[in-house]
Each structure stands twice: as C-alpha cells, then as structure tokens.
Write a protein that holds these residues in place. Structure first.
Motif, PDB file in Angstrom:
ATOM      1  N   ASP A 113      14.091  -8.493  17.070  1.00  0.00           N
ATOM      2  CA  ASP A 113      15.411  -7.895  17.276  1.00  0.00           C
ATOM      3  C   ASP A 113      15.708  -6.975  16.098  1.00  0.00           C
ATOM      4  O   ASP A 113      16.370  -7.356  15.132  1.00  0.00           O
ATOM      5  CB  ASP A 113      16.499  -8.966  17.402  1.00  0.00           C
ATOM      6  CG  ASP A 113      17.859  -8.362  17.742  1.00  0.00           C
ATOM      7  OD1 ASP A 113      17.996  -7.121  17.704  1.00  0.00           O
ATOM      8  OD2 ASP A 113      18.792  -9.133  18.024  1.00  0.00           O
ATOM      9  N   TRP A 114      15.207  -5.752  16.200  1.00  0.00           N
ATOM     10  CA  TRP A 114      15.383  -4.789  15.108  1.00  0.00           C
ATOM     11  C   TRP A 114      16.825  -4.314  14.978  1.00  0.00           C
ATOM     12  O   TRP A 114      17.183  -3.712  13.961  1.00  0.00           O
ATOM     13  CB  TRP A 114      14.456  -3.591  15.299  1.00  0.00           C
ATOM     14  CG  TRP A 114      14.234  -3.154  16.699  1.00  0.00           C
ATOM     15  CD1 TRP A 114      13.129  -3.376  17.472  1.00  0.00           C
ATOM     16  CD2 TRP A 114      15.150  -2.401  17.532  1.00  0.00           C
ATOM     17  NE1 TRP A 114      13.287  -2.823  18.721  1.00  0.00           N
ATOM     18  CE2 TRP A 114      14.508  -2.218  18.790  1.00  0.00           C
ATOM     19  CE3 TRP A 114      16.424  -1.881  17.337  1.00  0.00           C
ATOM     20  CZ2 TRP A 114      15.117  -1.527  19.840  1.00  0.00           C
ATOM     21  CZ3 TRP A 114      17.033  -1.200  18.379  1.00  0.00           C
ATOM     22  CH2 TRP A 114      16.384  -1.027  19.608  1.00  0.00           C
ATOM     23  N   SER A 115      17.682  -4.584  15.977  1.00  0.00           N
ATOM     24  CA  SER A 115      19.085  -4.179  15.833  1.00  0.00           C
ATOM     25  C   SER A 115      19.764  -4.949  14.706  1.00  0.00           C
ATOM     26  O   SER A 115      20.716  -4.454  14.094  1.00  0.00           O
ATOM     27  CB  SER A 115      19.849  -4.373  17.145  1.00  0.00           C
ATOM     28  OG  SER A 115      20.124  -5.737  17.406  1.00  0.00           O
ATOM     29  N   LEU A 116      19.276  -6.156  14.408  1.00  0.00           N
ATOM     30  CA  LEU A 116      19.828  -6.917  13.284  1.00  0.00           C
ATOM     31  C   LEU A 116      19.471  -6.280  11.948  1.00  0.00           C
ATOM     32  O   LEU A 116      20.143  -6.518  10.943  1.00  0.00           O
ATOM     33  CB  LEU A 116      19.330  -8.361  13.322  1.00  0.00           C
ATOM     34  CG  LEU A 116      19.934  -9.251  14.402  1.00  0.00           C
ATOM     35  CD1 LEU A 116      19.231 -10.603  14.443  1.00  0.00           C
ATOM     36  CD2 LEU A 116      21.434  -9.448  14.170  1.00  0.00           C
ATOM     37  N   ASP A 117      18.426  -5.473  11.935  1.00  0.00           N
ATOM     38  CA  ASP A 117      17.993  -4.795  10.711  1.00  0.00           C
ATOM     39  C   ASP A 117      18.414  -3.330  10.696  1.00  0.00           C
ATOM     40  O   ASP A 117      17.938  -2.551   9.879  1.00  0.00           O
ATOM     41  CB  ASP A 117      16.464  -4.886  10.587  1.00  0.00           C
ATOM     42  CG  ASP A 117      15.970  -6.317  10.531  1.00  0.00           C
ATOM     43  OD1 ASP A 117      16.507  -7.084   9.721  1.00  0.00           O
ATOM     44  OD2 ASP A 117      15.054  -6.656  11.306  1.00  0.00           O
ATOM     45  N   ALA A 118      19.304  -2.957  11.622  1.00  0.00           N
ATOM     46  CA  ALA A 118      19.591  -1.546  11.856  1.00  0.00           C
ATOM     47  C   ALA A 118      20.125  -0.824  10.629  1.00  0.00           C
ATOM     48  O   ALA A 118      19.792   0.335  10.397  1.00  0.00           O
ATOM     49  CB  ALA A 118      20.591  -1.404  13.011  1.00  0.00           C
ATOM     50  N   THR A 119      20.970  -1.482   9.830  1.00  0.00           N
ATOM     51  CA  THR A 119      21.622  -0.767   8.734  1.00  0.00           C
ATOM     52  C   THR A 119      20.684  -0.502   7.561  1.00  0.00           C
ATOM     53  O   THR A 119      20.855   0.481   6.846  1.00  0.00           O
ATOM     54  CB  THR A 119      22.842  -1.553   8.210  1.00  0.00           C
ATOM     55  OG1 THR A 119      22.404  -2.828   7.746  1.00  0.00           O
ATOM     56  CG2 THR A 119      23.872  -1.731   9.305  1.00  0.00           C
ATOM     57  N   ASN A 120      19.688  -1.341   7.384  1.00  0.00           N
ATOM     58  CA  ASN A 120      18.753  -1.180   6.256  1.00  0.00           C
ATOM     59  C   ASN A 120      17.412  -1.816   6.637  1.00  0.00           C
ATOM     60  O   ASN A 120      17.058  -2.882   6.158  1.00  0.00           O
ATOM     61  CB  ASN A 120      19.327  -1.840   4.998  1.00  0.00           C
ATOM     62  CG  ASN A 120      18.552  -1.469   3.748  1.00  0.00           C
ATOM     63  OD1 ASN A 120      17.652  -0.645   3.787  1.00  0.00           O
ATOM     64  ND2 ASN A 120      18.897  -2.081   2.638  1.00  0.00           N
ATOM     65  N   PRO A 121      16.655  -1.154   7.512  1.00  0.00           N
ATOM     66  CA  PRO A 121      15.449  -1.786   8.063  1.00  0.00           C
ATOM     67  C   PRO A 121      14.460  -2.282   7.029  1.00  0.00           C
ATOM     68  O   PRO A 121      13.828  -3.325   7.226  1.00  0.00           O
ATOM     69  CB  PRO A 121      14.841  -0.665   8.926  1.00  0.00           C
ATOM     70  CG  PRO A 121      15.998   0.189   9.310  1.00  0.00           C
ATOM     71  CD  PRO A 121      16.908   0.171   8.120  1.00  0.00           C
ATOM     72  N   ILE A 122      14.305  -1.568   5.931  1.00  0.00           N
ATOM     73  CA  ILE A 122      13.284  -1.937   4.952  1.00  0.00           C
ATOM     74  C   ILE A 122      13.556  -3.297   4.326  1.00  0.00           C
ATOM     75  O   ILE A 122      12.653  -3.940   3.785  1.00  0.00           O
ATOM     76  CB  ILE A 122      13.167  -0.845   3.854  1.00  0.00           C
ATOM     77  CG1 ILE A 122      11.894  -1.020   3.024  1.00  0.00           C
ATOM     78  CG2 ILE A 122      14.399  -0.856   2.962  1.00  0.00           C
ATOM     79  CD1 ILE A 122      10.627  -0.942   3.820  1.00  0.00           C
TER      80      ILE A 122
END
Length: 578
Positions: free
Chosen positions: A102-111
């Motif tokens: 679920d990359w939307s949980l990492d959307a604000t700062n993916p790295i």
C-alpha cells in the motif's frame, strides 16, 4: 497422447477459472507479515529468479506490452499476471504469502518507507548502471530484455517523488461508476508515479524483473477489487471501454498472453483465481476523514447531513456574475418565469468576453448557452440570440486553440486553460457541430467551420485530441470537491485520533510537528516519453494531476487535517519522541 494431454490442460485451466472458491487465499499488506513470513516471501522470490520463472514473466510482459497498456484490458491482464506470479511462488514454497504494498501510506515521503530498507526490498541502485547492491536482491543478474544487473534509479536522486495519497485514491473510486473510467484513471494517474519513482528496470517494459513490480501491481489490483466491493452485485461483472479509444469490448475477450483465459475469468478474484485482499487501513482512515468533510459541508450549506462515508461533491451555488439570473424551471404557481429577453441575451452574447479565452468568458458562454436553449417566443428573436451566441462560440474556440499552438507552448496552454472547463468545451463543440446553417444567417457557417473542421474539430484534429484527453475527467475525479473542502472549518482532534487508531499508529502531538511536514505534497509530473511508451494521453494525465493538486490544496487548507499518509510518516518519524 500429446494432444490428449494438451486438451486436459486446457480443460483444467477453464475449470480453475470458473471454479467456486470455498476458502480464498488472503493477500496482506507486506508490512503486516511476520518476520518469518516475510523471510519466506523473499526467499521464494530468489528461487523463482533462479529457476527461470521470473524471466518467463518478464518476457511475457514485454511481448504483450503494446496490447496491455493504454487499453481496457490493463487491469484484467495485470490481475491474471500477478496471480501467475503468485502461482510461481507457491510452486517453490506452497502456502507462501503473496503480499501487496500500500504505497499510498508512503505517499508523502516514499523514501522513508520500510520497504526501501534491507529488511524488505532494498534501496536505490548504485553506479552508472544503477545496480542494486544491497538488500535481498543484491547483485541480481537479469536476462530480460538483455543481460544486465537489476537496476533502480530513484527519480529524485536519493529520494522519490510523492505518490497519490489515500484521499485521492478514495475520491477516484467513489467517483468512477464504470470500469473503463477507473482503469484509465489508475493507468493515467497513480500507476506511473510508482514505476517512475523507483525507475531503473521499473521504468521499462521488463519491469517485472524487479519484485517491486508485483507488490505495486498487487496494490493496483486491490484498488480495482475495493472498487468492485463497493457495489459487488454489479461491478464483479463490469467490463467496458469507457475513456479508451478501443472498439467495443466484452468479458469474453481473451486476455493477451493467456490464450486460455478470458476477461470474465478475472473479473471476480474471489472465485476462480481464489483470493481476497486484507485491508491496510488507509482506505478506512480516508473514509473517516471524508465523512467529517461531508458532514461539515452539509451543515454549512444548510443541507441534510450526508450518510456516513459519502463523497459527494457540492456544486458551488449560483451562476457567473454579470449575467441575468437563471430562471428556475417553474414558478410556485406552476408557470414558467419570464426570464431574460432574447434581445438581452443577444447583447450579452455579443459582449461575452469577445471570445477571449478566460475563465469568465467560458463561464459566461456556458451560462448563455443554457439560457438561449430555453428561449421561447418568435423564431426570429431566438435566431438572433442564437446567432450572436454562435459567433462567440466560434471565436472563443478559435482563440483557445490558436493560443495553444503558439511557439513554446504546445498544447499545455489549452490544457491549462481548460483545466476546469472540459464540460464547457464539449458543450460548445457539440452545439457548433449540430447547429443548422439556417439558424445562423449571415455568419457564413460553412466558411467559418471549414478550416476548423479538418485541422481543429475533425476526428484527428486538435480539439479531438483535447477531448480525448479531457472529456472523461469528470468520471474519474469529482467536480466541485474544492468548494466542498472550503466549507470545512477544521478537523476535530477526535477525528484525527480515529485516523491514528484505524492505522494502529502511536498518536502524535501535531502542534509540535512543523507545518511543512503536516502538509500533503503535490504529485510529480511524469515525462512525456512515459505516456507515449504506454499508449497513454499526456493531456488527460495532466488534467488528473491538476485536479489532484486542487484537491491537495483543499485538504491542506483545513485546520487540523491530517492525511492518513501524513499520519503514517509522522508516526514513523516522531512516534518514539511523543
């Protein structure tokens, strides 16, 4: 004997696709796996690289690239493809979990995601080729499309540009009523940001070389699955070509690369393919926030409080300034109101921005079109107003389109101007093309349109391409959400606490978090070549991106608003301190 064996194989695949599943396999979010199950998954990935199955999958994707991207079968193919991957894993380790990310949980700062650590998928590549040299896939040698190292080249150097946040994904799912709208929205929107964020092999047609591909497309498939679950009685049978230029499609169509599989075999993964998804919490947290947004908007506008988890956009009241008030359909006595006179409308049409491409003139002409269409009385009066309006419509479209073709602008000027006026453009073009010559005496309609018809209004003209890109945006993202968000005063602390609880995160004292870190960042613009290589429409994608940015501005303008993606990032960064 060989023919008999082949027949049994085909019959077996057909039976599998149509079978009823008593116990569907659950696909969890990868961070919910136990360390032991995560280790099993990573070990199985290494085994399918060694036994050639990963090469087979990458080759299949390359060989069918042109037919599976930019076409309605995009979601259906990748659902079967990920399931093929899951079967390959289970051959080397029966029962191994097959997670999604679920990359939307990492959307604000993916790295900052755990997935880019060595305990999960490893990080960026190194050296001129971007070879992955750390983590579970370090020093992998790939054979497709030619011998090379597994490569990653993050699109912001040592960092990755933001992804679509949960609110945007939920908004798209709640707005789309047809399969093609959802598929095109995903493909032209959130899908590419992840591919190009990681880049390297992930930005090519042999992207399946990188196991990130399957975690990403597991999430893409879950977006479709969650949309289907919103209306399960109809959407598990839905398949169409809305928003695509393809000819008519049917569920009986064969899935490219899988000659024994039809689209209908992939529509309901609960049967046949036999799996379901376990929620990560991002969608539920976004729904909780949207419920509060709709509640406050309804209270401020004096309307009824919407039902829980609704996502209806409220249109802004009233028409554009400087025009006669729009008459209501019927007066209290049941009689049609008088409304503005034909002469007044003709005068207003003649002065409506003089065809200049501005937001005001677009709104005026749109309003005038509605009023002229409702005129009654002597035919000559209506014809006069209609002729004046038509003249402005032609001038307006000419100016917009000519402006878009000025040097160093390309189509971006028209695209930017039409950001919120795609309905208007549709309406004016349709009105022009169906209007009879006798309705516009003295304007020389054939002469005016002859040059526009082939180069601008024709099937292959500029307007056609703009309409191809912009015509269906309303079906993908909600119109008027910005006005809804403006009605929200603030988000109460108990709602914010609900978001942290749903996501099972430690609560953060948001007053101590810098303002910049509380805000949702814009999503990045993708390069032109990405759209060309994937048979996509850059104008359409740009429209989606602008609407997402408007949405993000609205959320960022709400006092106390905390996106699920922001909460996830802040809890990871500050949780131990607070």
């Amino acid at each position: 004997m060989a023919k008999y064996t082949l027949l049994l194989s085909i019959l077996g695949l057909a039976a599998l696709a149509s079978a009823q599943c008593a116990n569907p396999v659950s696909r969890p979010e990868i961070r919910s796996l136990s360390p032991e199950d995560r280790a099993r998954f990573l070990s199985a990935l290494n085994k399918i690289r060694e036994n050639g199955e990963l090469d087979r999958l990458s080759k299949l994707h390359v060989e069918n690239a042109d037919t599976i991207h930019g076409h309605p079968v995009f979601l259906a193919f990748h659902r079967v493809f990920v399931n093929d991957f899951a079967a390959a894993l289970n051959k080397v380790d029966p029962g191994v979990p097959v997670p999604y990310w679920d990359w939307s949980l990492d959307a604000t700062n993916p790295i900052s995601s755990d997935l880019f650590t060595n305990n999960y998928m490893g990080g960026n590549g190194a050296g001129p080729q971007g070879c992955v040299s750390s983590g579970p896939f370090a020093d992998w040698k790939m054979n497709i499309d030619s011998p090379h190292c597994l490569a990653r080249k993050f699109n912001q150097g040592d960092s990755i540009a933001p992804f679509w946040p949960p609110e945007a994904l939920l908004s798209m799912q709640k707005t789309c009523s047809q399969y093609g709208a959802l598929s095109s929205g995903i493909e032209n929107g959130c899908h590419g940001a992840v591919h190009l964020g990681i880049s390297g092999d992930m930005s090519t047609m042999f992207a399946p070389n990188d196991p990130f591909f399957f975690l990403h497309h597991g999430m893409v498939d879950k977006l479709w699955y969650d949309w289907q679950m919103m209306e399960p009685n109809t959407r598990f049978q839905m398949y169409d070509n809305v928003n695509y230029n393809d000819p008519a499609v049917t569920p009986d169509d064969t899935i490219p690369g899988y000659p024994n599989m039809h689209v209908k075999d992939a529509l309901d993964p609960r049967n046949g393919l036999c799996y379901v998804y376990v929620n990560s919490g991002s969608g539920e947290a976004a729904k909780r926030l949207m419920q509060e947004v709709d509640r406050q908007s309804a209270l401020k506008n004096g309307g009824p409080t919407p039902p829980p988890q609704s996502m209806s956009a409220q249109p802004s009241p009233g028409g554009p300034s400087g025009l006669p008030n729009m008459p209501s359909p019927m007066s209290s006595a049941g009689q049609s109101p008088a409304g503005p006179s034909p002469a007044a409308l003709a005068a207003a049409a003649s002065a409506a921005g003089n065809g200049a491409p501005s937001a005001d003139s677009a709104a005026q002409l749109n309003e005038l079109t509605s009023q002229v269409s409702r005129l009654s009385g002597p035919g000559g009066d209506k014809a006069s107003a209609s002729a004046a309006l038509h003249n402005q419509q032609v001038n307006f479209l000419q100016n917009v389109l000519l402006n878009s073709m000025t040097p160093n602008h390309g189509l971006d000027v028209a695209s930017a101007f039409l950001n919120r006026h795609n309905r208007f453009l549709h309406r004016q073009v349709n009105a022009l093309m169906r209007r009879e010559q006798e309705e516009t005496p003295g304007l020389g309609l054939p002469d005016i349109l002859s040059g526009l018809a082939s180069g601008l209004l024709g099937q292959d003209g500029v307007v056609g391409h703009l309409l191809q890109g912009l015509g269906h945006v309303v079906e993908v993202l909600p119109q008027g959400l910005g006005e809804t968000l403006k009605a929200v005063g603030s988000i109460a602390e108990d709602v914010t606490n609900d978001v942290f609880d749903i996501l099972k995160l430690p609560k953060i004292d948001m007053s101590k978090v810098p303002e910049k870190e509380r805000r949702i960042p814009y999503v990045a613009e993708l390069p032109e070549w990405w759209y060309k290589h994937n048979n996509l429409n850059a104008t359409y994608a740009g429209q989606l991106r602008q609407q997402i940015h408007d949405m993000i501005d609205g959320f960022n303008g709400i006092d106390g608003y905390v996106s699920p993606a922001t909460a996830h990032y802040l809890a990871k960064k500050y949780g131990s301190q607070h």
